[in-house]
Design a protein around this motif. Structure first.
Motif, mmCIF file in Angstrom:
data_model
loop_
_atom_site.group_PDB
_atom_site.id
_atom_site.type_symbol
_atom_site.label_atom_id
_atom_site.label_comp_id
_atom_site.label_asym_id
_atom_site.label_seq_id
_atom_site.Cartn_x
_atom_site.Cartn_y
_atom_site.Cartn_z
ATOM 1 N N ASP A 27 0.813 -1.215 0.000
ATOM 2 C CA ASP A 27 0.000 0.000 0.000
ATOM 3 C C ASP A 27 0.847 1.266 0.000
ATOM 4 N N TRP A 28 1.921 1.281 0.761
ATOM 5 C CA TRP A 28 2.705 2.502 0.865
ATOM 6 C C TRP A 28 3.334 2.854 -0.476
ATOM 7 N N ILE A 29 3.672 1.856 -1.276
ATOM 8 C CA ILE A 29 4.259 2.133 -2.595
ATOM 9 C C ILE A 29 3.201 2.738 -3.518
ATOM 10 N N LYS A 30 1.960 2.256 -3.421
ATOM 11 C CA LYS A 30 0.878 2.826 -4.227
ATOM 12 C C LYS A 30 0.673 4.298 -3.882
ATOM 13 N N TRP A 31 0.657 4.609 -2.577
ATOM 14 C CA TRP A 31 0.499 6.000 -2.151
ATOM 15 C C TRP A 31 1.686 6.846 -2.600
ATOM 16 N N LEU A 80 1.328 7.507 -6.309
ATOM 17 C CA LEU A 80 0.269 8.491 -6.528
ATOM 18 C C LEU A 80 0.755 9.895 -6.163
ATOM 19 N N GLY A 81 1.485 10.018 -5.069
ATOM 20 C CA GLY A 81 2.035 11.312 -4.667
ATOM 21 C C GLY A 81 3.031 11.839 -5.679
ATOM 22 N N LEU A 82 3.913 10.978 -6.157
ATOM 23 C CA LEU A 82 4.898 11.410 -7.159
ATOM 24 C C LEU A 82 4.211 11.810 -8.464
ATOM 25 N N LEU A 83 3.157 11.102 -8.826
ATOM 26 C CA LEU A 83 2.398 11.451 -10.024
ATOM 27 C C LEU A 83 1.726 12.811 -9.857
ATOM 28 N N ASN A 104 -0.754 18.389 -2.531
ATOM 29 C CA ASN A 104 -1.375 17.071 -2.422
ATOM 30 C C ASN A 104 -0.331 15.977 -2.630
ATOM 31 N N GLY A 105 0.522 16.152 -3.617
ATOM 32 C CA GLY A 105 1.553 15.154 -3.891
ATOM 33 C C GLY A 105 2.510 14.987 -2.731
ATOM 34 N N PHE A 106 2.988 16.102 -2.180
ATOM 35 C CA PHE A 106 3.894 16.012 -1.035
ATOM 36 C C PHE A 106 3.194 15.376 0.169
ATOM 37 N N GLY A 107 1.914 15.719 0.372
ATOM 38 C CA GLY A 107 1.165 15.112 1.461
ATOM 39 C C GLY A 107 1.046 13.601 1.291
ATOM 40 N N LEU A 108 0.805 13.156 0.056
ATOM 41 C CA LEU A 108 0.710 11.710 -0.201
ATOM 42 C C LEU A 108 2.052 11.010 -0.022
ATOM 43 N N VAL A 109 3.127 11.661 -0.446
ATOM 44 C CA VAL A 109 4.462 11.074 -0.267
ATOM 45 C C VAL A 109 4.762 10.919 1.221
ATOM 46 N N LEU A 141 5.351 7.430 3.352
ATOM 47 C CA LEU A 141 6.515 7.164 4.196
ATOM 48 C C LEU A 141 6.093 6.857 5.635
ATOM 49 N N PHE A 142 5.035 7.524 6.100
ATOM 50 C CA PHE A 142 4.514 7.237 7.437
ATOM 51 C C PHE A 142 3.964 5.821 7.502
ATOM 52 N N ILE A 143 3.195 5.442 6.468
ATOM 53 C CA ILE A 143 2.623 4.080 6.436
ATOM 54 C C ILE A 143 3.740 3.047 6.402
ATOM 55 N N LYS A 144 4.786 3.338 5.654
ATOM 56 C CA LYS A 144 5.907 2.398 5.565
ATOM 57 C C LYS A 144 6.561 2.204 6.929
ATOM 58 N N SER A 145 6.708 3.291 7.668
ATOM 59 C CA SER A 145 7.399 3.188 8.955
ATOM 60 C C SER A 145 6.470 2.796 10.099
ATOM 61 N N ALA A 146 5.154 2.923 9.924
ATOM 62 C CA ALA A 146 4.215 2.648 11.010
ATOM 63 C C ALA A 146 4.286 1.212 11.521
#
Length: 181
Positions: A3-7, A10-13, A157-162, A166-171
């Motif tokens: 999931d974190w990679i999808k987010w 999406l943020g980078l896009l 929005n993109g920076f917020g998603l990135v 990263l938060f989801i990855k580390s959570a």
């Protein structure tokens, strides 16, 4: 794919599109106007159809009039996108003024709290932005404003998603480390 990679993707896009939009703000502004026109046509048509189903003569007439106005505005935006962009820019400026005044009034109700100054400053900045738009009401700024605002929002929005990715990855790591301690 996690999931974190999808987010993250999406943020980078969103960041990439934000940069693209900021590179061509007039084109983006006209695109916003065209999309608004299409949405007004759709909602106006649905409003007219819905007007025949409501009860009461007054409600029926009001619904039909509102639908006709939305259809007219939608068609006008699609038929004259440059004038529509100027109209939407004026609406944005009016919304900045209304939001600024509302936040200033709200800030006085917060007097004595930690939220007074940030709310007051936010309202004043909205009024200053509206004044800047009005003072520089050239065709170039008016045609670019919607695209600039859209590009900035896409970047935020993109920076917020990135950051969320990263938060989801580390959570999960944080939860695992807390259980082990």
């Amino acid at each position: 794919m996690s999931d974190w990679i999808k987010w993250l993707l999406l943020g980078l896009l969103s960041i990439a599109f934000g940069i693209f939009v900021l590179g061509a703000p007039v084109v983006a502004s006209i695109a916003v106007t065209m999309v608004t026109g299409v949405l007004l046509l759709i909602s106006g048509g649905l409003q007219v159809v819905g007007g025949f189903t409501v009860e009461g003569v007054g409600n029926k007439i009001l619904s039909l009039i509102m639908g006709a106005v939305m259809l007219f505005l939608g068609w006008s935006f699609l038929d004259n996108p440059l004038e529509g962009t100027l109209t939407l820019t004026t609406v944005v400026m009016i919304l900045f003024v209304a939001g600024g005044i509302a936040r200033i009034i709200l800030s006085f109700q917060m007097r004595g709290t930690q939220f007074y100054w940030p709310t007051l400053i936010s309202g004043v900045l909205s009024l200053a932005l509206a004044a800047y738009i009005l003072a520089n009401a050239s065709i170039g700024l008016a045609l670019s404003l919607l695209g600039i605002l859209l590009g900035i929002e896409m970047l935020f929005n993109g920076f917020g998603l990135v950051f969320m990715a990263l938060f989801i990855k580390s959570a999960p790591n944080d939860v695992t480390e807390a259980k082990e301690a």
